[in-house]
Structure formats: structure tokens, C-alpha cells
Design an enzyme around this catalytic site. Structure first.
Site, PDB file in Angstrom:
ATOM      1  N   SER A  46       0.806  -1.220   0.000  1.00  0.00           N
ATOM      2  CA  SER A  46       0.000   0.000   0.000  1.00  0.00           C
ATOM      3  C   SER A  46       0.843   1.276   0.000  1.00  0.00           C
ATOM      4  O   SER A  46       0.314   2.361  -0.260  1.00  0.00           O
ATOM      5  CB  SER A  46      -0.944   0.015   1.199  1.00  0.00           C
ATOM      6  OG  SER A  46      -0.195   0.022   2.392  1.00  0.00           O
ATOM      7  N   HIS A  84       1.807   5.529   6.536  1.00  0.00           N
ATOM      8  CA  HIS A  84       1.445   6.112   5.240  1.00  0.00           C
ATOM      9  C   HIS A  84       1.550   7.635   5.312  1.00  0.00           C
ATOM     10  O   HIS A  84       1.660   8.203   6.391  1.00  0.00           O
ATOM     11  CB  HIS A  84       0.028   5.684   4.856  1.00  0.00           C
ATOM     12  CG  HIS A  84      -0.098   4.201   4.667  1.00  0.00           C
ATOM     13  ND1 HIS A  84      -0.463   3.361   5.675  1.00  0.00           N
ATOM     14  CD2 HIS A  84       0.132   3.425   3.585  1.00  0.00           C
ATOM     15  CE1 HIS A  84      -0.460   2.101   5.233  1.00  0.00           C
ATOM     16  NE2 HIS A  84      -0.101   2.114   3.969  1.00  0.00           N
ATOM     17  N   ASP A 109      -1.986   6.718  12.008  1.00  0.00           N
ATOM     18  CA  ASP A 109      -1.250   6.112  10.905  1.00  0.00           C
ATOM     19  C   ASP A 109       0.050   6.896  10.726  1.00  0.00           C
ATOM     20  O   ASP A 109       0.059   7.958  10.112  1.00  0.00           O
ATOM     21  CB  ASP A 109      -2.081   6.139   9.620  1.00  0.00           C
ATOM     22  CG  ASP A 109      -1.373   5.417   8.474  1.00  0.00           C
ATOM     23  OD1 ASP A 109      -0.163   5.104   8.616  1.00  0.00           O
ATOM     24  OD2 ASP A 109      -2.020   5.167   7.434  1.00  0.00           O
TER      25      ASP A 109
END
Ligand SMILES: *[C@@H]1O[C@H](CO)[C@@H](O)[C@H](O)[C@H]1NC(C)=O
Ligand SMILES: *[C@@H]1O[C@H](CO)[C@@H](O)[C@H](O)[C@H]1NC(C)=O
Ligand SMILES: *[C@@H]1O[C@H](CO)[C@@H](O)[C@H](O)[C@H]1NC(C)=O
Ligand SMILES: *[C@@H]1O[C@H](CO)[C@@H](O)[C@H](O)[C@H]1NC(C)=O
Ligand SMILES: *[C@@H]1O[C@H](CO)[C@@H](O)[C@H](O)[C@H]1NC(C)=O
Ligand SMILES: *[C@@H]1O[C@H](CO)[C@@H](O)[C@H](O)[C@H]1NC(C)=O
Ligand SMILES: *[C@@H]1O[C@H](CO)[C@@H](O)[C@H](O)[C@H]1NC(C)=O
Length: 443
Positions: free
Chosen positions: A173, A421, A418
Site C-alpha cells: 500500500s 502512510h 497512521d
């Protein structure tokens, strides 16, 4: 096939007794599954199952630092190096001696190349602006290698050169994070049409019609063949089984279709997995109660990278290949599951944060294996974003993976930050500046 379902979340309470490394792996896996909008509510709902343990002390190589520094918009650049104009179309000096990946982040008053308004391709968990992140200082930096400049990504020139060409980004990802940035940089020139995707939108393909340019993302987080054992609800009944001597057909079968490949291994290698070689189980990483030999993660990572390089060397098809290095995370004051945060608002200076041991280890393996590559006609370059990414603790989505996380009327339990990311726009837009440079300027 290698996808990990959202049902994983349901197992967390059971797994809490198993030690923090298991959590990290699960968390990483879920993060890396990608949090697209349609999954988002499943995602946040799932946190309802969790009760977090106390923050742990993490020795992470971080030097002591006063809490929050003012944003310095006029940081002097390295004055021993002549400044070069950055306008498009200008030729840049010879870079024989310039290492693109050694440098510093300097003030960039002109700001990002796109915004949440001008690009509709930013997925909600990356759209920090829209999700209410209040500070904007993190948008005003650019990467400056010592001894040269990296020009800003030139969408016109890129698209012109990519007529009738195709790109594939292959990995996890973080690659999806990257592809969003690339599309956002390109939409100024042409808005692509999505022409294919898998069921879960992990592998996708876009076509820029008027340039006949194809851009694909191929979901293959291990790059090697991996099996998960899931029912229809995505509930995993067994550990991942990773074959260290077989590459993932998902990308190898399409390899010949692409003129440019951007590929990376990553954080999935930290997960609990059973390893196979030559159709035999050779051991396992952090399996519980299986009576298998414990194998540290560096072994499978190195094996798979060797296999990937061998594939590049022996394949008849010779695309232009960029191997992107390890992405560090920036959890502080705890891990992801124990209230870890990443609320810094300015980059680190060089040397201020040295990274965690595991990051160093994995990055070191990548460099060593890259050194060992027999090029054999392949055009292979290293996109060594590790060091420059390490300096950007301010660029992660943090709590702003969610829409307005601190609004009182958003009834939501605390969800983990997070810190892996990246916000878009954000620091990884500079990865594309480097991609451009590697593809066009460096021999
Ligand atoms: C973009 O972000 C700004 C805040 O930086 C916000 O005011 C605006 O509403 C956002 N636009 C969209 C379309 O989300
Ligand atoms: C300036 O750049 C040179 C290389 O050109 C490097 O050796 C030196 O460490 C840099 N100085 C600072 C303060 O960044
Ligand atoms: C792209 O392909 C078309 C059709 O094959 C061809 O006519 C055209 O010249 C090609 N353009 C470039 C820049 O290669
Ligand atoms: C588009 O590019 C492909 C090669 O990637 C070429 O085979 C095809 O003919 C091109 N189509 C057009 C309409 O130019
Ligand atoms: C794989 O196993 C076969 C049969 O056991 C053996 O002949 C072969 O040498 C093994 N290959 C490797 C690479 O270990
Ligand atoms: C674990 O495996 C070893 C050798 O494979 C065996 O001797 C031992 O009995 C096993 N232990 C358990 C608890 O199954
Ligand atoms: C960042 O988070 C830590 C831990 O939650 C907190 O103590 C600190 O005050 C925060 N800093 C800012 C600038 O919000």
C-alpha cells in the site's frame, strides 16, 4: 490470493496476549491492506474491539528534541553549493558527483504541486487537508541533495515521453500511496480513466487516453508467492505461508507488458509467516505453538530480493526498473496500538533521528542485494527514498487518516494513528521528483 481481509480485526482481542510484535505485524498488515473509502467504516468500527495496552518504551534511535519547533520557512540551504534555478525547462548541471539521496529538506515557499481541491484521486485516508489537519507547514519543503537540485516533477515532459508507454508500480500500500501522488501530479496534463481493477481495488490500471499512457499498480506485498487462509468474510484461519523460492505470478505474468517498473519490498515481511523453500517448510517467524524453527525476518527478505533480482537479470524483457527502498514509520510515545503518535510539524535535521534497528537492517539488506545485482542488460536503478523519508515525521496522516477525528460530534472511539502512510500532498511527492530525475536525467 495474498490479500488479508478485514476480518483480521475480529481476532485482535484474542491475540492481545501474544506480545506486542504480533500487534505490530497485524497493524502493519491492516494498514498495508490499504484503507480505501469503502472499507473505512469497517476499519474504524473494528477498533471497537480493542482495548489498548499501556504505551511501551521504545528505543528508536531518536535524539532528544525540544517538543515542537517553529516552522522555519527560510532555512538557509547549504551555501557552499551554488543554487540553481528551478524553473521548468532549464538544464541542470552535470550530476556526476551528486548523490540524489544525500541531502536535506529545505524551505519551499511555493508549496505543493496540487491540493485536495485540484486532485480527486487522493484516497480519504491520505487526504489530510480534507480530514481537517490544522497545520500546513509540512507542505512547504523540498528535498535538496547536497551538490545539486532535483527539479520539480514536470508533468508535461513526463507525459510527452510516455506516449504509448506503460508503467507498473508493484508492491504494497505504500506503492498505492505513491501512485496517488503520481496521478495527482499528472492530472494537470490529462485526467486518466480507470480501465481495470481487482475486486478490492488493490490492483488497478489507469489509461491516459490522449497520451496512450498506461499506469498500473499491482498488489504484491511480498513480491513472492504467498498464501493466506481466509473464508469469504476474510477471516484468517492460519498464518501466511510464504514461498521464498517462487515469485508472485501476479506481477511476473504481467511483467512483459510494462516499459517501466517501480518495485519495492516492505513492511509485510515483518509479519508472522511460515516460510517454504523447495516445497518444504523451513521455519517460521514469530509463530506461536507450532514447534517450527524461528527464522528472523532478514532471511526471507534477502531471499526474496535475490529472487527478484535474478528474475530481472534472466528475463528477456528489459524494462526500465526502479527499486524503491524501505519506508520507515514514525510512531512516537508508544506503538501504534498503545497511543503512538506522529504529531511533529517540521522535518528532522540530518542526524536528529537515526531510525529503528529493524529499519536499518532491512534497508541495509536492500543496499547489499542491490550491490550484488548482475545487471545483464537490465536498466535497474535504486530509488533510495529511505534516508529522506526518515527525516519526515511530520508527513504522516496520523489521526487525520479519519475525517475530522477530533470533532465532538464525530462519535468515534480513539483509533490508532497512521504514522506509516503519508499525507497527500506531502513528502512522497518528492519521490516522484526523484523518479523523474532518474528516468530522464541520470545516465
Ligand atoms: C481542502 O482543504 C481545505 C483546508 O486546507 C478545506 O478548507 C477545503 O474544504 C478542502 N477541500 C475539499 C474539497 O475537501
Ligand atoms: C554541504 O554540502 C557538502 C557537500 O557538498 C557536505 O559535505 C556538507 O556536510 C554540507 N553542509 C551542511 C551544513 O549541510
Ligand atoms: C504511438 O503508437 C501509434 C500507433 O501505433 C503510432 O502511430 C505513434 O507514432 C506512436 N507514437 C509514439 C510517440 O511512439
Ligand atoms: C498505444 O500504445 C501501445 C503500446 O503500449 C500500442 O501498441 C498501441 O498501438 C497504441 N495505441 C494507439 C491508439 O496509439
Ligand atoms: C529440492 O528438493 C529436491 C528433492 O528433494 C532436491 O533434489 C533439490 O536439490 C532441492 N533443491 C534445492 C534448491 O534445495
Ligand atoms: C518439536 O519438534 C521436535 C523435532 O522436530 C520434536 O523432537 C519435538 O518432540 C517437538 N515438540 C513438540 C512439543 O511437539
Ligand atoms: C504530541 O503527542 C504527544 C503524545 O500524545 C503529546 O504529549 C504532545 O503534546 C503532542 N504535541 C503536540 C504539538 O500536539
Amino acid at each position: 490470493m495474498v490479500e488479508m481481509g478485514w476480518g483480521e480485526w475480529d481476532r485482535w482481542p484474542l491475540l492481545q496476549r501474544r506480545g506486542s510484535h504480533v500487534f505490530l505485524k497485524l497493524f502493519v498488515s491492516v494498514l498495508l491492506v490499504g484503507i480505501s473509502f469503502r472499507f473505512f467504516f469497517v476499519f474504524s468500527e473494528s477498533f471497537a474491539f480493542l482495548t489498548f495496552s499501556q504505551p511501551t518504551d521504545v528505543s528508536d534511535g531518536r535524539a532528544p528534541l525540544p517538543d515542537s519547533q517553529p516552522i522555519e520557512k527560510d532555512v538557509a540551504s547549504n551555501t557552499s553549493v551554488p543554487e540553481i534555478a528551478l524553473e521548468d525547462g532549464i538544464e541542470y548541471p552535470q550530476k556526476d558527483k551528486c548523490d540524489l539521496f544525500m541531502g536535506e529538506w529545505i524551505s519551499n515557499p511555493s508549496g505543493p504541486a496540487y491540493t485536495n481541491e485540484s486532485c480527486s484521486f487522493i484516497e480519504p485516508p491520505q487526504n489530510c487537508m480534507k480530514n481537517g489537519r490544522p497545520d500546513t507547514g509540512y507542505l512547504y519543503w523540498r528535498w535538496k541533495p547536497y551538490g545539486c537540485n532535483v527539479p520539480r516533477f514536470d508533468a508535461e515532459r513526463f507525459m510527452d515521453a510516455m506516449r504509448n508507454k506503460s508503467w507498473a508500480l508493484i508492491g504494497d500500500s505504500i506503492l498505492r500511496n505513491h501512485v496517488q501522488s503520481l496521478i495527482c501530479l499528472l492530472v494537470k496534463v490529462e485526467v486518466p480513466v480507470e480501465v481495470a481493477h481487482d475486486e478490492q481495488y488493490k490492483s488497478r490500471r489507469w489509461h491516459f487516453r490522449s497520451h496512450n499512457f498506461t499506469l498500473a499498480i499491482i498488489w504484491s506485498p511480498f513480491l513472492a508467492k504467498a498464501e493466506t487462509f481466509e473464508n469469504e468474510d476474510g477471516i484468517s484461519s492460519s498464518d501466511i505461508e510464504l514461498h521464498l523460492d517462487v515469485l508472485d505470478e501476479k506481477w511476473t505474468s504481467q511483467y512483459h507488458n510494462f516499459d517501466y517498473i517501480l518495485i519495492s519490498g516492505g513492511q509485510w515481511f515483518l509479519k508472522t509467516a511460515i516460510y517454504w523453500e523447495n516445497n518444504t517448510i523451513i521455519g517460521c517467524h514469530s509463530c506461536q505453538g507450532k514447534n517450527l524453527t524461528e527464522i528472523p525476518v532478514e532471511y526471507p527478505f534477502r531471499k526474496v530480493l535475490q529472487l527478484v533480482h535474478q528474475f530481472f537479470a534472466t528475463s528477456k524483457h528489459k524494462p526500465f526498473i526502479l527499486y524503491r527502498t524501505w519506508t520507515p514509520d514514525h510512531f512516537e510515545n508508544g506503538e501504534w496500538f498503545s497511543g503512538g503518535t506522529c504529531n511533529r510539524t517540521v522535518p528532522y535535521k540530518e542526524g536528529e533521528f537515526l531510525g529503528r534497528d529493524i529499519d536499518h537492517l532491512m534497508h541495509g539488506i536492500e543496499l547489499e542485494e542491490f550491490e550484488n545485482v548482475v545487471v545483464n542488460g537490465a536498466r535497474l536503478k535504486l530509488l533510495d527514498t529511505y534516508g529522506l523519508s526518515l527525516l519526515r515525521p511530520d508527513g504522516h496522516s496520523g489521526p487525520y487518516r479519519a475525517f475530522h477525528p477530533f470533532d465532538k460530534n464525530m462519535k468515534r472511539l480513539t483509533i490508532p494513528n497512521d504514522c506509516l502512510h503519508w499525507c497527500l500532498p506531502g513528502p512522497i511527492d518528492s519521490w516522484n521528483d526523484l523518479v523523474m530525475d532518474l528516468v530522464f536525467n541520470q545516465s
